[in-house]
Design an enzyme around this catalytic site. Structure first.
Site, PDB file in Angstrom:
ATOM      1  N   THR A  38     -67.045 -51.500 -63.598  1.00 50.74           N
ATOM      2  CA  THR A  38     -67.123 -50.797 -65.036  1.00 50.74           C
ATOM      3  C   THR A  38     -68.371 -51.123 -65.876  1.00 50.74           C
ATOM      4  O   THR A  38     -68.705 -50.576 -66.881  1.00 50.74           O
ATOM      5  CB  THR A  38     -65.897 -51.380 -65.822  1.00 50.74           C
ATOM      6  OG1 THR A  38     -65.703 -52.611 -65.525  1.00 50.74           O
ATOM      7  CG2 THR A  38     -64.499 -50.745 -65.131  1.00 50.74           C
ATOM      8  N   SER A  70     -86.562 -74.721 -52.376  1.00 48.07           N
ATOM      9  CA  SER A  70     -85.181 -74.598 -52.366  1.00 48.07           C
ATOM     10  C   SER A  70     -84.573 -75.319 -51.362  1.00 48.07           C
ATOM     11  O   SER A  70     -84.911 -75.284 -50.361  1.00 48.07           O
ATOM     12  CB  SER A  70     -84.484 -73.134 -52.442  1.00 48.07           C
ATOM     13  OG  SER A  70     -83.414 -73.194 -52.156  1.00 48.07           O
ATOM     14  N   SER A 133     -72.097 -64.590 -57.227  1.00 46.15           N
ATOM     15  CA  SER A 133     -73.083 -64.350 -58.345  1.00 46.15           C
ATOM     16  C   SER A 133     -74.162 -65.524 -58.162  1.00 46.15           C
ATOM     17  O   SER A 133     -74.700 -66.092 -59.140  1.00 46.15           O
ATOM     18  CB  SER A 133     -72.698 -64.249 -59.679  1.00 46.15           C
ATOM     19  OG  SER A 133     -72.166 -63.128 -59.882  1.00 46.15           O
ATOM     20  N   SER A 134     -74.675 -65.929 -56.786  1.00 43.47           N
ATOM     21  CA  SER A 134     -75.652 -66.970 -56.878  1.00 43.47           C
ATOM     22  C   SER A 134     -77.029 -66.364 -57.483  1.00 43.47           C
ATOM     23  O   SER A 134     -77.548 -67.303 -58.128  1.00 43.47           O
ATOM     24  CB  SER A 134     -75.566 -67.388 -55.429  1.00 43.47           C
ATOM     25  OG  SER A 134     -75.811 -66.565 -54.597  1.00 43.47           O
ATOM     26  N   ASP A 178     -72.706 -60.309 -64.274  1.00 45.35           N
ATOM     27  CA  ASP A 178     -72.973 -61.492 -63.737  1.00 45.35           C
ATOM     28  C   ASP A 178     -73.998 -62.340 -64.481  1.00 45.35           C
ATOM     29  O   ASP A 178     -73.439 -63.695 -64.872  1.00 45.35           O
ATOM     30  CB  ASP A 178     -73.294 -61.091 -62.236  1.00 45.35           C
ATOM     31  CG  ASP A 178     -72.604 -60.354 -61.408  1.00 45.35           C
ATOM     32  OD1 ASP A 178     -71.300 -60.105 -61.807  1.00 45.35           O
ATOM     33  OD2 ASP A 178     -73.210 -59.888 -60.517  1.00 45.35           O
TER      34      ASP A 178
HETATM   35  C1  GLA Z   1     -72.043 -56.865 -58.784  1.00 45.30           C
HETATM   36  C2  GLA Z   1     -73.099 -56.528 -59.824  1.00 45.30           C
HETATM   37  C3  GLA Z   1     -72.373 -56.509 -61.126  1.00 45.30           C
HETATM   38  C4  GLA Z   1     -70.964 -55.848 -61.115  1.00 45.30           C
HETATM   39  C5  GLA Z   1     -70.195 -55.721 -60.012  1.00 45.30           C
HETATM   40  C6  GLA Z   1     -68.934 -54.975 -59.834  1.00 45.30           C
HETATM   41  O1  GLA Z   1     -71.503 -58.137 -58.987  1.00 45.30           O
HETATM   42  O2  GLA Z   1     -73.970 -57.371 -60.118  1.00 45.30           O
HETATM   43  O3  GLA Z   1     -73.056 -55.909 -62.244  1.00 45.30           O
HETATM   44  O4  GLA Z   1     -71.184 -54.299 -61.187  1.00 45.30           O
HETATM   45  O5  GLA Z   1     -70.998 -55.891 -58.793  1.00 45.30           O
HETATM   46  O6  GLA Z   1     -68.013 -55.244 -60.621  1.00 45.30           O
END
Ligand code: GLA
Length: 394
Positions: A38, A70, A133-134, A178
């Site tokens: 969304t 890293s 979301s690393s 994220d």
């Molecule tokens: C990834 C993207 C976000 C979002 C999600 C799906 O995590 O980085 O911006 O679009 O997918 O909701």
């Protein structure tokens, strides 16, 4: 693998000679409670920040050199770059694409060129390719660190936007979710974010005798540009159809009633399904926020199930592994709801599980999953935490 701050400091001192005034930052990964795909459609999301993420140890240099190391990619050794914006190479394939993207975005969005180079050591404790979301946490950690080190006076919302642009630079046209939650997360709270206006509200995530469990399918996913960007284009196509009658800039501005009335204007069946997902999901987010704020976690759980069905059938970003995990979870007595989370195509799902049945839950779901896929999943109890911060001075 979890490494103490003390060991990270020692490692930094082994790798780099320049040990003056080393600072330590932490930016979290996230899990999204509800509101998938969304964000780039100008709709709502409802994520939480986690206690796992990226640690960054960073120290200013007197020259313009930029050195990265890293712990997650030790084979790459020390990677040398420069703050010279003209020398940023878009064809980089290693992880430094993200911090270099941040340097690039700072220049483009704030007209800032870093006055000095730096040495940076990074360590992330988010499982690899889990969709937690690393990469956003890496970009946010660097953007925040630059802001502090060079006194740039950029607020955290803008930090998130700079980090998002770094991700675009790396090839994925992601939304803002994220990076926003990594920057703005709050302990024990979810963030209801309007991704169009960037207005946000915190809601306490009080699950009483239930816990939020993350189920990592261990099916590696790479959020690569192709599938993700394809979904974006399909949503745009749906919007274009609806715009024949509706004055809307985003699918996220269209109500379910309006969609029902005008969905026939979308000729392409795929674009129709994608749009239906976005519009119904957006309505679910607002409902979920209200239910959670009123402590109605049972109804909240049901919305998670609906969200998964929509992501599976209409948006088609689930996969066999995530479907097995979520349906096994739902069968278990003591689960209120379960859905895939994040971009899908592998990665993680979540479930709301009765806290005193957690052990039986992981055994039950784990056994079914391994039997059907041959993969051993991983279960993580979500600890809802704060957004990016400076931890200390080394
Ligand atoms: C990834 C993207 C976000 C979002 C999600 C799906 O995590 O980085 O911006 O679009 O997918 O909701």
């Amino acid at each position: 693998m979890n490494i103490s701050i003390e060991s990270l400091r020692e490692k930094f001192n082994q790798i780099f000679e320049n040990k003056n005034d080393t600072k330590i930052f932490f930016a979290p990964g996230r899990v999204n409670l509800i509101g998938e795909y969304t964000d780039f459609n100008g709709g709502y999301v409802f994520p939480v920040a986690l206690d796992i993420g990226t640690y960054l140890l960073i120290s200013k240099r007197n020259d313009h050199k930029v050195n990265f190391y890293s712990i997650n990619f030790e084979d790459s050794g020390k990677i040398e770059k420069s703050t010279d914006i003209k020398k940023i190479d878009k064809n980089t394939t290693d992880w430094t694409l993200y911090p270099m993207g941040v340097i690039h975005s700072l220049y483009e969005m704030e007209s800032v060129t870093l006055p000095h180079g730096f040495d940076a050591l990074v360590y992330g404790n988010i499982p690899n390719s889990a969709g937690l979301s690393s990469s956003a946490s890496v970009s946010v950690a660097f953007a925040y660190a630059f802001n502090e080190m060079y006194n740039l006076n950029i607020d955290k919302v803008r930090i998130a936007l700079i980090a998002q642009k770094a991700e675009h630079y790396a090839g994925t046209l992601c939304g803002i979710m994220d990076q926003f939650i990594s920057a703005m997360g709050k302990k024990d709270h979810g963030v209801l974010l309007n991704c169009d206006t960037l207005e946000y509200k915190y809601a306490p995530v009080k699950l009483e005798n239930y816990s939020l469990i993350i189920m990592n399918s261990n099916k590696k996913r790479a959020l690569n540009e192709s599938k993700y960007n394809e979904r974006r284009a399909e949503c745009d196509k749906g919007l274009l159809g609806l715009k024949k009658e509706l004055n809307a800039d985003y699918l996220g501005h269209i109500t379910e009633n309006e969609f029902e009335k005008y969905s026939h204007l979308i000729e392409d069946n795929i674009a129709l399904k994608r749009s239906r997902h976005v519009i119904t999901e957006n309505a679910r987010v607002l409902k979920a926020f209200e239910l959670l704020s009123n402590g109605d976690i049972k109804e909240f759980g049901k919305l998670l199930n609906d969200s998964h069905t929509s992501l599976k059938n209409d948006f088609e970003v689930s996969c066999r592994e995530l479907d097995i995990l979520t349906s096994a979870a739902r069968e278990f007595d003591g689960v209120l709801g379960s859905r895939m989370t994040g971009a899908g195509f592998g990665g993680c799902a979540i479930a709301i599980v009765l806290s005193d049945r957690e052990k039986e839950f992981t055994k039950y779901v784990g056994d079914i999953y391994t039997k059907e896929t041959g993969i051993v999943p991983e279960f993580i109890k979500a600890v809802i935490s704060d957004g990016v911060s400076k931890l200390s001075k080394a």
